[in-house]
Design an enzyme around this catalytic site. Structure first.
Site, short mmCIF file in Angstrom:
data_model
loop_
_atom_site.label_atom_id
_atom_site.label_comp_id
_atom_site.label_asym_id
_atom_site.label_seq_id
_atom_site.Cartn_x
_atom_site.Cartn_y
_atom_site.Cartn_z
N ASP A 12 0.89 -1.17 0.00
CA ASP A 12 0.00 0.00 0.00
C ASP A 12 0.93 1.22 0.00
O ASP A 12 2.14 1.10 0.21
CB ASP A 12 -0.87 -0.02 1.28
CG ASP A 12 -1.78 1.21 1.38
OD1 ASP A 12 -2.47 1.51 0.39
OD2 ASP A 12 -1.77 1.89 2.43
N SER A 13 0.35 2.40 -0.19
CA SER A 13 1.16 3.63 -0.11
C SER A 13 1.66 3.85 1.32
O SER A 13 2.59 4.62 1.53
CB SER A 13 0.31 4.82 -0.53
OG SER A 13 -0.80 4.92 0.35
N CYS A 75 -4.46 -1.73 -1.68
CA CYS A 75 -4.64 -0.30 -1.87
C CYS A 75 -5.63 -0.11 -3.01
O CYS A 75 -5.40 -0.60 -4.12
CB CYS A 75 -3.28 0.30 -2.22
SG CYS A 75 -3.33 2.02 -2.73
N GLU A 154 -1.95 8.52 8.37
CA GLU A 154 -0.50 8.24 8.34
C GLU A 154 0.19 8.85 9.56
O GLU A 154 1.16 8.30 10.07
CB GLU A 154 0.13 8.80 7.06
CG GLU A 154 -0.14 7.97 5.83
CD GLU A 154 0.53 6.60 5.85
OE1 GLU A 154 1.72 6.53 6.21
OE2 GLU A 154 -0.14 5.61 5.52
N CYS A 186 -11.10 3.06 0.53
CA CYS A 186 -9.66 3.31 0.67
C CYS A 186 -9.25 2.49 1.88
O CYS A 186 -9.92 2.54 2.93
CB CYS A 186 -9.40 4.80 0.91
SG CYS A 186 -7.72 5.16 1.45
N HIS A 188 -7.06 2.83 4.02
CA HIS A 188 -6.74 3.58 5.25
C HIS A 188 -7.98 3.80 6.13
O HIS A 188 -7.86 3.96 7.34
CB HIS A 188 -6.18 4.97 4.89
CG HIS A 188 -4.73 4.99 4.52
ND1 HIS A 188 -4.26 4.54 3.32
CD2 HIS A 188 -3.64 5.43 5.21
CE1 HIS A 188 -2.95 4.71 3.27
NE2 HIS A 188 -2.55 5.24 4.41
#
Ligand code: DGL
Length: 272
Positions: A12-13, A75, A154, A186, A188
């Site tokens: 994932d990012s 992701c 994040e 998403c 996240h």
């Protein structure tokens, strides 16, 4: 090494894909995993699809060199930008990707209004358009990219003023339109589940696709005869292209553990 006991690789990012990793490790506790957080490039959601494709290809190449038996693109943004290209370019390995769970949401809604939270790049990808075209009939979809939310997550801000402000801006207009279902598009966003619930209340259904992805990983490994045949508890090896200490602190916050290493993007975008 016995081929069945090779690792499942996920990327994932950043920390978002950990929501998928959690679901997969719960279902498949004897598997080994490599998880790569490309935190030097987070967020992916505001980048061009072509750039996200480049990162995704390089990460996949790196995983294949490390002997991965399956790659999970944990992701939505990278799946939207690159899943098809990855499947074409690396035809010797299977990929599992994410797509916004619009189909179950459209089936479950009673008010006929569904909210979708995903990044700008995910909304721009053909994958999203095709899912909406195929599965949404007589249902109103309200989209929001929740600008800045990935960065808050994040930073470890799963709650707090700024996170709540971003969520309120997205969710209050949706509530006015009488949504009863929200798609977390998403990876996240499951980490702000309580913050979302605080705004929308307990009666709005939140759809996190992670458990369905875990089942898909299981099905695919079974079909390819690649399920781990070890009785031992599997381990997770974490890699980040960003700040090691910060990544460790988020893992700690989520109660996840394993070895953590930093890797760098070298010249011409190769992982070293
Ligand atoms: N976790 C990601 C997703 O599922 C990417 C978020 C980002 O980097 O913008 O879309």
């Amino acid at each position: 090494m016995n081929n069945n006991n090779k690792p499942i690789a996920m990327f994932d990012s950043g920390v978002g894909g950990l929501s998928v990793l959690e679901a997969v490790t719960q279902l498949l506790p004897n598997e080994k995993f490599i998880y790569l957080a490309d935190q030097s490039h987070v967020p992916y959601g505001s980048r061009d699809l072509s750039e996200i494709q480049k990162f995704s290809k390089e990460i996949s190449k790196f995983f294949i060199e490390r002997g991965a038996k399956l790659i999970v693109v944990a992701c939505n943004t990278a799946s939207a930008a690159a899943l098809e290209v990855l499947r074409m370019e690396f035809s010797n390995i299977s990929f599992v990707g994410m797509e916004p769970a619009v189909k179950p949401a459209a089936e479950k809604t009673e008010t006929g209004v569904v909210g979708v939270l995903a990044t700008r790049a995910t909304f721009q990808g053909e994958l999203y358009t095709s899912v909406v075209e195929r599965f949404v009939k007589d249902v109103k979809i309200i989209q929001d990219p929740c600008i800045g939310l990935v960065q808050q997550i994040e930073a470890g801000n799963f709650e707090g003023e700024e996170t709540e402000e971003i969520l309120k801006n997205a969710l209050l207009p949706m509530l006015e339109e009488n949504i009863d279902t929200i798609v977390l598009g998403c990876t996240h966003f499951p980490f702000v589940f309580p913050a979302i619930e605080k705004i929308v209340g307990p009666h709005v259904r939140l759809i996190n696709p992670a458990p369905a992805i875990a089942k898909q990983v299981h099905r695919l490994l079974e079909k390819e005869n690649k399920l781990a045949n070890s009785e031992k508890q599997g381990k997770v090896e974490y890699l980040t292209t960003g700040n090691l200490i910060h990544f460790k602190s988020i893992l700690g916050k989520l109660g996840m553990d394993g070895s953590v290493e930093r890797i760098d993007w070298g010249k011409e975008l190769s992982l070293v």
